[in-house]
Design a protein around this motif. Structure first.
Motif, short mmCIF file in Angstrom:
data_model
loop_
_atom_site.label_atom_id
_atom_site.label_comp_id
_atom_site.label_asym_id
_atom_site.label_seq_id
_atom_site.Cartn_x
_atom_site.Cartn_y
_atom_site.Cartn_z
N ASP A 57 11.12 7.49 4.11
CA ASP A 57 9.84 7.07 4.68
C ASP A 57 9.21 5.95 3.87
O ASP A 57 8.57 5.05 4.43
N TYR A 58 9.39 6.01 2.55
CA TYR A 58 8.81 5.01 1.67
C TYR A 58 9.85 4.54 0.67
O TYR A 58 10.72 5.30 0.25
N THR A 59 9.75 3.27 0.30
CA THR A 59 10.69 2.67 -0.66
C THR A 59 9.91 2.05 -1.81
O THR A 59 8.68 2.15 -1.88
N GLU A 62 6.70 -0.16 -0.88
CA GLU A 62 5.37 0.45 -0.73
C GLU A 62 4.77 0.84 -2.06
O GLU A 62 3.55 0.84 -2.24
N THR A 65 3.45 -2.51 -3.70
CA THR A 65 2.27 -3.05 -3.01
C THR A 65 1.10 -2.08 -3.03
O THR A 65 0.01 -2.41 -2.54
N GLU A 67 0.78 0.79 -1.44
CA GLU A 67 0.53 1.50 -0.19
C GLU A 67 0.68 3.01 -0.35
O GLU A 67 0.04 3.79 0.37
N VAL A 68 1.56 3.44 -1.28
CA VAL A 68 1.74 4.87 -1.54
C VAL A 68 1.86 5.09 -3.05
O VAL A 68 2.18 4.17 -3.80
N ALA A 73 7.61 8.23 -2.88
CA ALA A 73 8.82 7.44 -2.62
C ALA A 73 10.07 8.03 -3.25
O ALA A 73 11.17 7.55 -2.99
N ASP A 91 13.63 -5.03 3.38
CA ASP A 91 12.18 -5.26 3.48
C ASP A 91 11.57 -5.68 2.14
O ASP A 91 10.50 -6.29 2.11
#
Length: 268
Positions: A57-59, A62, A65, A67-68, A73, A91
């Motif tokens: 879901d997250y790398t 994120e 940046t 974001e999480v 992650a 990405d």
């Protein structure tokens, strides 16, 4: 005490990702808690560890940046591999541009990993084959750099540029950064050039060159296509034995360094 290794070389095709995945698995095999951080947009360390790079879901994107939180992650790898992973995929290319406008852009990875650093014995960061902002983040987050080097004609030329970059990072961003070791990879003892370059490395860098040598090995080359470290794909292969030996050498070096740091200062 956690050690963070960046595995870096701006030259591609030297066994950087292979070393990241297999060192992570080999250290995990010694019952160490290990996290592998893939910070290369190619995502090869992610797939080589047995994880579909587009599945999490997250790398690391994120995480960088903001974001999480980094904990969100972290994913597991197949049980036999035995280590945790923060994945990367194509990405991540976007992070290069996004980081340029962020505050403390060089420290994004270090600050993120600080939240989970104490959860692991070793954190291994697989860097891109270039000296860009992603690599700068990795070197700023690391305690030590492992430099895989293929023993060929241009090896020493590229090494000079990397050493200069490491020195700049140390003087400006991360004063504790040091060279953990130079790792000779894809080594063919029948090749006189391999032996010549190996001797030059030892002459220039002495005990900074790991005694362990990673040979050219078919099983080692096949393992990534099966999504597995070589020690699970073929544990008896020369590649598997070599990376287990490297893990042992690193553990011994770490223990020796800790003893030196803990030894009382002489007063005479």
């Amino acid at each position: 005490m956690t050690t963070v290794f960046a595995i870096a070389n701006q030259k591609g095709g030297v066994g950087k990702t292979t070393s990241s995945v297999n060192l992570a698995a080999s250290l995990a095999a010694t019952r160490k808690k290990v996290l592998l951080v893939d910070i290369d947009p190619q995502g090869n360390a992610t797939s080589g560890a047995g994880v579909d790079k587009y599945e999490p879901d997250y790398t690391i994107l994120e995480v960088l940046t903001g974001e999480v939180d980094v904990e969100q992650a972290v994913v597991g790898t197949p049980e036999e591999s035995g280590f945790d992973l923060i994945a990367a995929n194509g990405d991540l290319t976007a992070a290069e541009v996004q980081l340029l406008d962020m505050k403390l852009r060089e420290f994004r990875l270090r600050n993120a990993l600080a939240r989970i650093r104490d959860d692991y014995d070793y954190i291994i960061i697989d860097c891109p084959p270039s000296l860009n902002m992603l690599t700068v983040n990795a070197l700023t987050a690391a305690d030590s750099v492992i430099v895989p080097i293929q023993c060929e004609y241009y090896a020493l030329e590229g090494l000079t540029s990397l050493m200069n970059t490491i020195e700049k990072i140390r003087s400006v961003l991360n004063p504790k950064l040091h060279i953990g070791g130079l790792l000779r990879t894809m080594y063919d003892p029948r090749n006189s050039l391999s032996n010549d370059v190996s001797n030059q490395l030892i002459s220039h860098f002495g005990d900074k060159v790991y005694r362990t040598i990673i040979p050219r090995n078919v099983r080692l080359a096949e393992a990534p296509s099966h999504g597995a470290p070589v020690i699970t794909y073929d544990p008896k292969s020369r590649g598997a034995v070599s990376y287990l030996a490297l893990a042992g050498e690193i553990l011994r070096r770490e223990q020796a360094m800790q003893k030196t740091q803990q030894a009382p200062a002489r007063t005479d």
